[in-house]
Write an enzyme that holds these catalytic residues in place. Structure first.
Site, PDB file in Angstrom:
ATOM      1  N   ASP A  53       0.829  -1.233   0.000  1.00 21.95           N
ATOM      2  CA  ASP A  53       0.000   0.000   0.000  1.00 21.95           C
ATOM      3  C   ASP A  53       0.850   1.265   0.000  1.00 21.95           C
ATOM      4  O   ASP A  53       0.604   2.186  -0.779  1.00 21.95           O
ATOM      5  CB  ASP A  53      -1.062  -0.005   1.126  1.00 21.95           C
ATOM      6  CG  ASP A  53      -0.529  -0.070   2.541  1.00 21.95           C
ATOM      7  OD1 ASP A  53       0.688  -0.331   2.726  1.00 21.95           O
ATOM      8  OD2 ASP A  53      -1.330   0.132   3.482  1.00 21.95           O
ATOM      9  N   ALA A 138      -3.899  -8.119  17.248  1.00 22.41           N
ATOM     10  CA  ALA A 138      -3.997  -9.311  16.393  1.00 22.41           C
ATOM     11  C   ALA A 138      -3.771  -8.959  14.918  1.00 22.41           C
ATOM     12  O   ALA A 138      -3.863  -9.815  14.051  1.00 22.41           O
ATOM     13  CB  ALA A 138      -5.350  -9.981  16.585  1.00 22.41           C
ATOM     14  N   SER A 142      -7.546  -2.545  14.762  1.00 22.77           N
ATOM     15  CA  SER A 142      -8.493  -1.973  15.722  1.00 22.77           C
ATOM     16  C   SER A 142      -8.313  -0.456  15.816  1.00 22.77           C
ATOM     17  O   SER A 142      -9.300   0.273  15.970  1.00 22.77           O
ATOM     18  CB  SER A 142      -8.322  -2.620  17.099  1.00 22.77           C
ATOM     19  OG  SER A 142      -6.973  -2.545  17.502  1.00 22.77           O
ATOM     20  N   GLU A 175      -3.273   8.843  12.015  1.00 17.24           N
ATOM     21  CA  GLU A 175      -2.327   7.790  12.407  1.00 17.24           C
ATOM     22  C   GLU A 175      -0.893   8.206  12.066  1.00 17.24           C
ATOM     23  O   GLU A 175       0.015   8.051  12.870  1.00 17.24           O
ATOM     24  CB  GLU A 175      -2.698   6.494  11.663  1.00 17.24           C
ATOM     25  CG  GLU A 175      -1.838   5.312  11.998  1.00 17.24           C
ATOM     26  CD  GLU A 175      -2.222   4.598  13.290  1.00 17.24           C
ATOM     27  OE1 GLU A 175      -3.424   4.473  13.556  1.00 17.24           O
ATOM     28  OE2 GLU A 175      -1.315   4.188  14.022  1.00 17.24           O
ATOM     29  N   ASP A 187      -5.737   0.100   5.741  1.00 13.83           N
ATOM     30  CA  ASP A 187      -6.580  -0.241   6.887  1.00 13.83           C
ATOM     31  C   ASP A 187      -7.792   0.691   6.989  1.00 13.83           C
ATOM     32  O   ASP A 187      -8.926   0.255   7.189  1.00 13.83           O
ATOM     33  CB  ASP A 187      -5.771  -0.177   8.187  1.00 13.83           C
ATOM     34  CG  ASP A 187      -4.525  -1.054   8.125  1.00 13.83           C
ATOM     35  OD1 ASP A 187      -4.449  -1.912   7.225  1.00 13.83           O
ATOM     36  OD2 ASP A 187      -3.628  -0.870   8.961  1.00 13.83           O
TER      37      ASP A 187
END
Ligand code: GLA
Length: 400
Positions: A53, A138, A142, A175, A187
């Site tokens: 990406d 994981a 999230s 982010e 994401d």
């Protein structure tokens, strides 16, 4: 009235949404006195296209049915209050919020606020409740789900009219610039644009995308969680970005009019091998070959050619392990253990690497057998019982 299958499914989805909304409202009312609006955004899986990406390449993510939900009410005055139910933590602030220590959940909200401010939109005080069922650490994004759901909520409540692509950029900018992780766009894109029963084939340079039906028949997507996140993950992620940039610079010096590694094919890379140091060559080889695998995988999926699906997933893992060096012992162990078991149609590490999940396509009736065989040997080797999730696809961020 007899309902057909599709209207029954959409009726069930509506009921589920209503149930979630009611539960969120009730929890909100146990902390605050105003009436909230509720929103949700999903976590994501990525079928193939890893570390492409931020190289202007191709990815194939899908939103899942685990999501981050918020209930929020804007206020005209007073301090803002935020409650994160999953951590049993709350936070209060007035005016411009103070950045918290690395990894603190409040930073994701503050980052989005700052991105709205940089677009001349000041966020008024608010009461906010956050509740998520996306497992943390994981590799299911999230934090991108939290940034996405907050961006979508502010957009709607403040009538900003930003497009879904601009909201994706806002969540990514939060982010990159506020939280400080130099991730790509995958994401947040997945969390905002996903559609149930579909994956998305996304061109991360032009941001053109198409929905790809996920018709797996008797197969499903099994995620096996290593339950490990190695420290190295953030620094190695940033190092890989730099190494890819070095490869682009070298191609430019060699005279190629290229913008990203996606503008080069494998033959050109191999022809130029003498000019590269071996590490940079290997990094470029992963990115270039992975872009080609995304298209090969998409074709194979459309044709139901499961042998080709499997070989592309396995080749992706090998390339991430050997050329890109972002796998780890735990991920390799799981891939090696399950790859040739009956009913396994491919597996590979998913996401940034150095821990998180292995994604696999597996026949439904083999899941228990696979996990029963894997769990004891994984536990014996690493002292941890691996977790697993059946990933069902879900819709993108929306009001509940
Ligand atoms: C992480 C990043 C994404 C992407 C993947 C690797 O999940 O957040 O942007 O780079 O790693 O494909």
């Amino acid at each position: 009235m007899i309902m057909n299958r599709l209207s029954t499914i959409s009726y069930i989805r509506d009921m589920e949404k209503r149930g979630k909304k009611l539960e969120l409202e009730n929890r909100f009312l146990s902390h605050f006195s105003s009436t909230p609006t509720c929103f949700q955004a999903p976590g994501r899986i990525n079928l193939i296209g890893e570390h492409t990406d931020y190289n202007g390449g191709f990815v194939m993510p899908a939103g899942i049915d685990l999501s981050c939900c918020i209930a929020i009410a804007l206020k005209t005055e007073g301090p803002s209050h935020m409650v994160a139910e999953d951590f049993s933590e709350s936070f209060e602030f007035s005016g411009k919020p103070q950045k918290q220590k690395n990894g603190h959940w409040a930073n994701y909200v503050f980052g989005v606020m700052e991105c709205f401010a940089s677009r001349s939109i000041q966020i008024p005080p608010f009461d906010l409740l956050i509740q998520s069922d996306i497992p943390i650490g994981a590799g299911l994004s999230s934090s991108a789900a939290l940034e996405s759901v907050v961006a979508v909520a502010f957009n709607q409540l403040l009538h900003c009219d930003f497009s879904s692509m601009e909201l994706t950029r806002i969540a990514k900018q939060a982010e990159n610039e506020y939280v400080g992780l130099q991730c790509g766009i995958m994401d947040m894109f997945a969390s905002i644009h996903s559609k149930q029963d579909h994956a998305m084939l996304l061109d991360c340079r032009s941001l053109d995308f198409k929905y790809v039906p996920l018709e797996l028949g008797n197969k499903l997507i099994l995620l096996i969680d290593t339950c490990i996140k190695h420290e190295l993950s953030t620094s190695a992620y940033n190092d890989r970005r730099k190494e890819c940039q070095q490869a682009v610079e070298l191609f430019k010096k060699l005279g190629g009019p290229i913008q990203d590694l996606r503008d080069v094919n494998l033959e050109t890379l191999i022809d130029s091998q003498a000019h590269f140091n071996p590490v940079i060559f290997a990094r470029a080889k992963h990115v270039i070959s992975e872009n080609a695998r995304v298209h090969a995988f998409a074709d194979a999926l459309a044709k139901g050619d499961w042998t080709a699906v499997k070989s592309n997933l396995l080749a992706s893992h090998e390339s991430l392990k050997t050329d890109y060096e972002v796998s780890c012992e735990e991920l390799d162990f799981i891939v090696d253990f399950i790859r040739d078991l009956p009913g396994v149609w491919g597996c590979r590490m998913m996401g940034g690497g150095f821990g998180g999940c292995v994604i696999s396509i597996v026949e439904e009736d083999q899941v228990d057998g696979i996990m029963n065989a894997l769990a004891p040997v994984y536990q014996k080797r690493f002292g941890i019982i691996p977790k697993h999730y059946i990933a069902k696809t879900g819709d993108g961020a929306c009001e509940l």
